[in-house]
Design a protein around this motif. Structure first.
Motif, mmCIF file in Angstrom:
data_model
loop_
_atom_site.group_PDB
_atom_site.id
_atom_site.type_symbol
_atom_site.label_atom_id
_atom_site.label_comp_id
_atom_site.label_asym_id
_atom_site.label_seq_id
_atom_site.Cartn_x
_atom_site.Cartn_y
_atom_site.Cartn_z
ATOM 1 N N SER A 52 0.832 -1.209 0.000
ATOM 2 C CA SER A 52 0.000 0.000 0.000
ATOM 3 C C SER A 52 0.862 1.252 0.000
ATOM 4 C CB SER A 52 -0.936 -0.006 1.213
ATOM 5 O OG SER A 52 -1.792 -1.122 1.170
ATOM 6 N N SER A 56 1.145 4.105 -2.946
ATOM 7 C CA SER A 56 0.829 5.516 -2.667
ATOM 8 C C SER A 56 1.912 6.459 -3.175
ATOM 9 C CB SER A 56 0.623 5.714 -1.163
ATOM 10 O OG SER A 56 1.856 5.513 -0.461
ATOM 11 N N GLN A 67 -8.698 12.352 -8.419
ATOM 12 C CA GLN A 67 -7.245 12.395 -8.273
ATOM 13 C C GLN A 67 -6.535 13.181 -9.377
ATOM 14 O OE1 GLN A 67 -5.788 11.295 -5.634
ATOM 15 N NE2 GLN A 67 -7.468 10.152 -4.707
ATOM 16 N N ARG A 140 -0.158 4.350 -11.115
ATOM 17 C CA ARG A 140 -1.390 3.728 -10.633
ATOM 18 C C ARG A 140 -2.511 3.947 -11.634
ATOM 19 N NH1 ARG A 140 -2.351 6.183 -4.804
ATOM 20 N NH2 ARG A 140 -1.064 7.864 -5.653
ATOM 21 N N GLY A 144 -6.447 2.226 -8.443
ATOM 22 C CA GLY A 144 -5.364 2.131 -7.489
ATOM 23 C C GLY A 144 -4.390 1.006 -7.753
#
Length: 660
Positions: A52, A56, A67, A140, A144
């Motif tokens: 994760s 990010s 985003q 990404r 995600g």
């Protein structure tokens, strides 16, 4: 006895493998597929990394209203997919180019799968090489998930090419498929050697992971299970030394890969895989066989040297055996060394093909030489010349082919024998035709000496040189006795003498009459000496042209002998107090006799001198008071007629030469 020993060794290996198999717990995990061309992917050893957190840190690349407003990547149609992920064509907005995007299947949240894809991006991103697909960036997607943006390549895999060479993006032309496949594998060796220089092992080299582009470019794909040999890469790249389970494609695995101990892995492992691809190129199937995964893995573990049929090139079989040796220390020292062996073999194959073509020309050349020898007696000069030109044209092509084959591969024994045979064939032909110089030139070029031909050449050379010496002697004799040699010079010489001597006689007579001593015998002797000097001057001036051969020299000698007799007669007349008219008649008679001898034994044109002097002697005998004028007239007329006679003969000869 040997068979029993082999069986015992196999049983011992099978016992150890059973123990190893139990430790792998195969059948308790779906990670191990029985499909022998599918990759066994290990559990990632990057568990310490936070998937994760890593995600990010990556930029958003596709459309996501919360985003990013303007997406860098616009995904397009699906290009292909596998067990772990898929590849889509896409458009990269910032540089307006078409790219390929690799991603996981939709809704995949497994951290291990995410880290595996990221690892492939990290590894490939470190490898900038023409035979490795460039990675443009990691990012990404809107959901995600990680994306790898890479160069879009269009082409086919080596696996598809080996099934059907016609699917190649580029025409093979006259190239043989096997040569094409080996050239592809040699380029893959370049990529592997480069990766090794960066401390990275691929571990999954196989035909499905080799792509041939539409412009002939070659790429080694799927670096997903690659590992690092250097601890400097620790963190994002898995270390080979920390591997604890098998990974790769069972049908191609090296024996050390089956053990699952990463400490046994080395650059030699990838060299085994390259050899396994070559094995499939040669045989049409991977080296490790079996109906079950157990059987395939044991075949890899057992690692017996493969046996090849007689149709497989022995040199390629030897390359395979060395690359796939069970002992890594016995394999090629590097991927570059394997590439060099493959390219050397390609050169050798080219050399063999060129040599085979030249062998066909050599067979045709033998037939032509045989036909020429058979038909030589009945063929005219033009036919023989045409046949000789055709033979030498074919000989040139044949010889050039063998020499080119040897230049490409100096150890091509067949080409060396062919060059020896074609040169010996032409030496035989030249010896039969008696051309010892041509035979000597060809014999000097033989790769290996031929004592029998050398002996025949020595015998022919001795015989021909003896004939040539005899012929040269005959030619020289013919030249020396030819009246045609120097004819034009003699003609001019006779004309000049006729004019000079005639003028001298007139001037001398007038001078002596003026002095009142024209009837004195002493005056005739003085005049004779003046004639000798006058004749000597042009003779000295034209001596080179007048002394070319024996005929010319004899004629000049006869002129001076005749003048010597004249002086002798005049001196005798002075001594005996003979009348001048008697002396003149005697002199002209002597000149006529000498001219007649010259006409009989040297040149018929001397009859003009003999006839003129004979008539002068008759005139002086019948009319003594006109003896001296008769001599003067005979000299002028005789030499003038001689000059014109030679000139006429020379023109006639020139006309015949032009007509012929």
């Amino acid at each position: 006895m040997l068979a029993n020993t082999t069986d015992r060794v196999r049983e011992e290996k099978l016992r150890k493998f059973n123990t190893l198999w139990e430790s792998m717990a195969v059948g308790k995990t779906e990670k191990f597929e029985a499909d022998r061309t599918r990759t066994m992917r290990p559990s990632t050893d990057l568990a310490s990394l936070d998937a994760s957190l890593l995600l990010s840190e990556l930029p958003w690349l596709t459309q996501n209203q919360t985003q990013i407003k303007f997406a860098e990547i616009s995904l397009g149609a699906l290009i292909g997919e596998g067990g772990m992920g898929k590849i889509n064509q896409a458009h990269q907005r910032s540089v307006a180019r078409e790219v390929a995007v690799k991603s996981l299947h939709k809704n995949t949240t497994d951290p291990e799968a995410i880290l595996t894809l990221l690892r492939e991006g990290w590894i490939t991103g470190r490898l900038e090489h023409p035979n490795i697909v460039p990675i443009y960036t990691l990012g990404r997607a809107s959901d995600g998930q990680p994306l790898i943006v890479m160069k879009k390549i269009a082409g086919v895999s080596l696996a598809d090419l080996m099934v059907d060479p016609s699917v190649s993006p580029r025409s093979l032309g006259t190239k043989q498929p096997l040569d094409f496949y080996i050239e592809i594998l040699a380029q893959v060796c370049n990529a592997v050697h480069y990766a090794h220089s960066r401390g990275i092992l691929h571990r999954d080299i196989k035909p499905e992971n080799i792509m041939v582009g539409e412009f002939g470019e070659v790429y080694l794909l799927d670096w997903g299970i690659a590992v690092s040999m250097e601890e400097t890469h620790e963190g994002r790249l898995p270390l080979a030394a920390k591997i604890t389970s098998p990974a790769g494609t069972p049908a191609y695995m090296a024996p050390e890969m089956v053990n699952g101990d990463g400490r046994e892995l080395s650059e030699k492992t990838d060299i085994f895989l390259l050899g396994a691809v070559l094995h499939e190129i040669l045989t049409g199937e991977p080296p490790n066989k079996g109906d079950t995964l157990f059987q395939i893995m044991f075949d890899a573990y057992n690692a017996q040297p493969p046996e090849y049929s007689e149709h497989v090139d022995a040199q390629l079989a030897a390359i395979c055996h060395r690359a796939m040796h069970a002992d890594p220390a016995q394999r090629y020292a590097s991927a570059d060394a394997l590439r060099n062996a493959l390219e050397t073999h390609l050169s050798h194959r080219d050399s063999l093909r060129i040599g085979e073509q030249s062998q066909e020309r050599l067979a045709l050349l033998r037939e032509m030489v045989t036909r020429e020898i058979t038909a030589q007696a009945d063929a005219d000069a033009a036919e023989r010349e045409h046949s000789g030109h055709a033979i030498y044209r074919l000989f040139g092509a044949c010889r050039f082919g063998f020499e080119q084959a040897l230049q490409t591969s100096p150890d091509n024994a067949a080409a060396r024998r062919g060059l020896q045979e074609v040169l010996e064939l032409l030496v035989e032909r030249e010896l039969q035709q008696g051309a010892h110089r041509a035979a000597a030139l060809l014999l000097a070029d033989l790769p290996e000496p031929n004592p029998a031909l050398e002996a025949r050449l020595a015998e022919l050379t001795q015989r021909n040189e003896s004939r040539e010496r005899e012929f040269e002697g005959l030619k020289r004799k013919q030249f020396e006795h030819s009246t045609a040699v120097g004819r034009r010079s003699r003609s001019l010489y006779a004309a000049v003498l006729g004019i000079l001597l005639g003028a001298l006689a007139i001037v001398s007579r007038l001078a002596l009459q003026w002095a009142g001593v024209s009837k004195e015998p002493s005056a005739l002797l003085i005049h004779s000496l003046a004639i000798l000097v006058t004749t000597l001057v042009p003779t000295i001036i034209a001596r080179r042209a007048l002394m070319l051969n024996l005929v010319n020299r004899n004629l000049v000698y006869l002129v001076f002998i005749s003048l010597g007799f004249a002086a002798f007669f005049r001196g005798l007349g002075l001594l005996l107090e003979l009348p001048p008219s008697t002396v003149m008649v005697m002199e002209m008679t002597g000149h006529s006799a000498i001219g007649l001898v010259a006409a009989l034994f040297a040149d018929r044109q001397m009859l003009w001198i003999s006839g003129a002097m004979g008539l002068g002697a008759l005139a002086g005998g019948f009319f003594p008071e006109f003896a001296i004028p008769a001599l003067v007239t005979s000299i002028f007329v005789g030499f003038t007629a001689l000059a014109l006679g030679w000139r006429r003969v020379d023109r006639r000869a020139s006309l015949k030469t032009r007509e012929s």
